[in-house]
Every structure is written in C-alpha cells, then in structure tokens.
Design a protein around this motif. Structure first.
Motif, PDB file in Angstrom:
ATOM      1  N   ILE A   1      -2.199   1.980   3.539  1.00 17.33           N
ATOM      2  CA  ILE A   1      -2.755   2.893   3.032  1.00 17.33           C
ATOM      3  C   ILE A   1      -3.949   3.296   3.814  1.00 17.33           C
ATOM      4  N   GLU A   2      -4.732   4.404   3.133  1.00 20.80           N
ATOM      5  CA  GLU A   2      -5.673   4.685   3.913  1.00 20.80           C
ATOM      6  C   GLU A   2      -6.950   5.104   3.165  1.00 20.80           C
ATOM      7  N   THR A   3      -8.117   5.289   3.414  1.00 19.80           N
ATOM      8  CA  THR A   3      -9.282   5.366   2.463  1.00 19.80           C
ATOM      9  C   THR A   3      -9.715   6.669   2.610  1.00 19.80           C
ATOM     10  N   VAL A   4     -10.195   7.508   1.766  1.00 20.10           N
ATOM     11  CA  VAL A   4     -10.764   8.812   1.705  1.00 20.10           C
ATOM     12  C   VAL A   4     -12.098   8.646   1.047  1.00 20.10           C
ATOM     13  N   ARG A   5     -13.123   8.917   1.701  1.00 25.22           N
ATOM     14  CA  ARG A   5     -14.640   8.522   1.221  1.00 25.22           C
ATOM     15  C   ARG A   5     -15.207   9.875   0.869  1.00 25.22           C
ATOM     16  N   GLY A   6     -16.149   9.795  -0.282  1.00 25.11           N
ATOM     17  CA  GLY A   6     -16.994  10.938  -0.982  1.00 25.11           C
ATOM     18  C   GLY A   6     -16.740  10.718  -2.277  1.00 25.11           C
ATOM     19  N   PRO A   7     -17.318  11.841  -3.193  1.00 28.77           N
ATOM     20  CA  PRO A   7     -17.139  11.856  -4.496  1.00 28.77           C
ATOM     21  C   PRO A   7     -15.627  11.976  -5.022  1.00 28.77           C
ATOM     22  N   GLN A   8     -14.823  12.585  -4.291  1.00 30.16           N
ATOM     23  CA  GLN A   8     -13.211  12.724  -4.618  1.00 30.16           C
ATOM     24  C   GLN A   8     -12.600  11.903  -4.001  1.00 30.16           C
ATOM     25  N   GLY A   9     -13.354  10.911  -3.207  1.00 28.41           N
ATOM     26  CA  GLY A   9     -12.492  10.140  -2.675  1.00 28.41           C
ATOM     27  C   GLY A   9     -11.429   8.946  -3.128  1.00 28.41           C
ATOM     28  N   GLY A  10     -11.020   8.070  -2.570  1.00 31.60           N
ATOM     29  CA  GLY A  10     -10.080   6.941  -3.164  1.00 31.60           C
ATOM     30  C   GLY A  10      -9.095   6.446  -2.201  1.00 31.60           C
ATOM     31  N   TYR A  11      -7.944   6.194  -2.581  1.00 30.61           N
ATOM     32  CA  TYR A  11      -7.003   5.576  -1.641  1.00 30.61           C
ATOM     33  C   TYR A  11      -5.743   6.437  -1.603  1.00 30.61           C
ATOM     34  N   MET A  12      -4.901   6.572  -0.527  1.00 29.62           N
ATOM     35  CA  MET A  12      -3.831   7.272  -0.488  1.00 29.62           C
ATOM     36  C   MET A  12      -2.680   6.314   0.544  1.00 29.62           C
ATOM     37  N   LEU A  13      -1.497   6.680   0.525  1.00 32.42           N
ATOM     38  CA  LEU A  13      -0.513   5.944   1.296  1.00 32.42           C
ATOM     39  C   LEU A  13      -0.786   6.659   2.729  1.00 32.42           C
ATOM     40  N   ALA A  14      -0.454   5.736   3.783  1.00 33.03           N
ATOM     41  CA  ALA A  14      -0.697   6.423   4.998  1.00 33.03           C
ATOM     42  C   ALA A  14       0.600   6.569   5.599  1.00 33.03           C
ATOM     43  N   LYS A  15       1.686   6.396   4.881  1.00 36.92           N
ATOM     44  CA  LYS A  15       3.091   6.579   5.227  1.00 36.92           C
ATOM     45  C   LYS A  15       3.707   7.158   4.047  1.00 36.92           C
ATOM     46  N   LYS A  16       4.922   8.060   4.246  1.00 34.66           N
ATOM     47  CA  LYS A  16       5.578   8.518   3.046  1.00 34.66           C
ATOM     48  C   LYS A  16       6.219   7.577   2.486  1.00 34.66           C
ATOM     49  N   PRO A  17       6.412   7.456   1.180  1.00 35.70           N
ATOM     50  CA  PRO A  17       6.998   6.577   0.114  1.00 35.70           C
ATOM     51  C   PRO A  17       8.150   6.192   0.492  1.00 35.70           C
ATOM     52  N   GLN A  18       9.213   6.937   1.234  1.00 36.89           N
ATOM     53  CA  GLN A  18      10.352   6.586   1.746  1.00 36.89           C
ATOM     54  C   GLN A  18      10.252   5.614   2.859  1.00 36.89           C
ATOM     55  N   GLU A  19       9.066   5.707   3.692  1.00 41.62           N
ATOM     56  CA  GLU A  19       8.618   4.766   4.826  1.00 41.62           C
ATOM     57  C   GLU A  19       8.201   3.207   4.532  1.00 41.62           C
ATOM     58  N   ILE A  20       7.973   2.953   3.375  1.00 41.38           N
ATOM     59  CA  ILE A  20       7.053   1.875   2.995  1.00 41.38           C
ATOM     60  C   ILE A  20       8.235   1.095   2.020  1.00 41.38           C
ATOM     61  N   THR A  21       8.547  -0.168   2.365  1.00 46.96           N
ATOM     62  CA  THR A  21       9.426  -0.824   1.307  1.00 46.96           C
ATOM     63  C   THR A  21       8.824  -1.967   0.664  1.00 46.96           C
ATOM     64  N   VAL A  22       9.272  -2.343  -0.627  1.00 49.42           N
ATOM     65  CA  VAL A  22       8.786  -3.455  -1.273  1.00 49.42           C
ATOM     66  C   VAL A  22       8.480  -4.552  -0.326  1.00 49.42           C
ATOM     67  N   GLY A  23       9.183  -4.930   0.394  1.00 46.78           N
ATOM     68  CA  GLY A  23       9.189  -6.161   1.572  1.00 46.78           C
ATOM     69  C   GLY A  23       7.976  -6.024   2.207  1.00 46.78           C
ATOM     70  N   MET A  24       7.507  -4.939   2.677  1.00 48.31           N
ATOM     71  CA  MET A  24       6.433  -4.687   3.543  1.00 48.31           C
ATOM     72  C   MET A  24       5.154  -4.975   2.743  1.00 48.31           C
ATOM     73  N   ILE A  25       5.099  -4.303   1.571  1.00 43.63           N
ATOM     74  CA  ILE A  25       4.036  -4.496   0.687  1.00 43.63           C
ATOM     75  C   ILE A  25       3.679  -5.998   0.357  1.00 43.63           C
ATOM     76  N   LEU A  26       4.919  -6.746  -0.115  1.00 40.29           N
ATOM     77  CA  LEU A  26       4.794  -8.156  -0.622  1.00 40.29           C
ATOM     78  C   LEU A  26       4.510  -9.089   0.727  1.00 40.29           C
ATOM     79  N   ARG A  27       5.101  -9.001   1.682  1.00 37.74           N
ATOM     80  CA  ARG A  27       4.750  -9.596   2.916  1.00 37.74           C
ATOM     81  C   ARG A  27       3.266  -9.443   3.370  1.00 37.74           C
ATOM     82  N   ALA A  28       2.571  -8.104   3.282  1.00 41.23           N
ATOM     83  CA  ALA A  28       1.492  -8.052   3.723  1.00 41.23           C
ATOM     84  C   ALA A  28       0.274  -8.702   2.786  1.00 41.23           C
ATOM     85  N   LEU A  29       0.797  -9.001   1.160  1.00 39.56           N
ATOM     86  CA  LEU A  29      -0.074  -9.408   0.497  1.00 39.56           C
ATOM     87  C   LEU A  29       0.072 -11.093   0.511  1.00 39.56           C
ATOM     88  N   GLU A  30       1.386 -11.215   0.417  1.00 40.66           N
ATOM     89  CA  GLU A  30       1.881 -12.862   0.086  1.00 40.66           C
ATOM     90  C   GLU A  30       2.199 -13.631   1.431  1.00 40.66           C
TER      91      GLU A  30
END
Length: 140
Positions: free
Chosen positions: A55-84
């Motif tokens: 994911i990446e951060t966008v700063r500013g009043p309309q900021g927040g978070y977005m995926l840094a890659k396309k949804p088809q390029e990120i697996t559930v396993g990638m997210i779970l391993r990054a966190l767990e």
C-alpha cells in the motif's frame, strides 16, 4: 492455526482499498467506521503493509491509503504473511530437521494441511475476493 486480529483486520482493510482501487485514496476513518477497527490499530497494520510495498500513503486533506499494486497482483497470502509472518500448522514443520521425524506419524499430515492452506491463500488475489463478494450479493 487461528489468525490473529492482525491478519483478519488487515485483510479486511486491504480489501476495502481493493474495492476503491482507481477511485483515489481511502481514509483510515472510513475503514475504521465500516469495519469497527480502531484507527490507531489500522495505522500499525498499514505501516507494515506500506513497508512491504503493498500500500502507499497519500498526504493532504483528501489523502489516505491506496494499493501500491493492482488487486490482481496481491494475494491473500502476501497480506497475511506481511502481518502474521509465515503460516504454519505446527512448530515441527518450520524446523529443517526434527529428531523424531523418522517415527512421527503426524508430520506428513501437518505438511499436507500447511501445503493446502498455502495453496489457497497464494492463489486468491484481492481481485478474486472482489469477484466472490460480487457473486454472493448478486445471487441473493
């Protein structure tokens, strides 16, 4: 094996980013309100995911978070391993050599279970999750 709140909440939060992919950044408040997860906890989870490049951060009043890659390029396993960390069914599986391996009847079973779990989480992308959810709601 039970996923901690890190994995469960993190996957929900990243899925929300996938739902909004291409529409701009999503605020922590929006995710927090929708899933009833504290913003400070989400910040901790997103720090790990940002560090790993999901994911990446966008700063500013309309900021927040977005995926840094396309949804088809990120697996559930990638997210779970990054966190767990690595997903394992038993401590003995994560060791290279076990002194009881030659007499252990359960190691083979634990390896099969672990391989099955990894096969599932490594072959489901965020885009697949979106399609599954869409199908559930169109069937009702």
């Amino acid at each position: 094996m039970i996923l901690s709140t890190k994995g469960r909440y993190g996957l929900k939060a990243v899925f929300e980013l996938a739902l909004n992919y291409g529409l701009g950044p999503v605020s922590l408040k929006k995710i927090s309100d929708k899933y009833d997860i504290s913003e400070s906890y989400l910040e901790q989870l997103f720090a790990k995911l940002r560090k790993d490049g999901y994911i990446e951060t966008v700063r500013g009043p309309q900021g927040g978070y977005m995926l840094a890659k396309k949804p088809q390029e990120i697996t559930v396993g990638m997210i779970l391993r990054a966190l767990e960390g690595e997903m394992t069914t038993s401590q003995c599986i994560s060791k290279d050599v076990c002194s009881r391996e030659s007499i252990c009847a359960t190691r083979v079973i634990f390896e099969k279970i672990e391989n099955s779990i990894n096969n599932v989480i490594d072959n489901i992308t965020l885009a697949d999750m979106y399609e599954e959810q869409k199908n559930i709601f169109t069937e009702e």
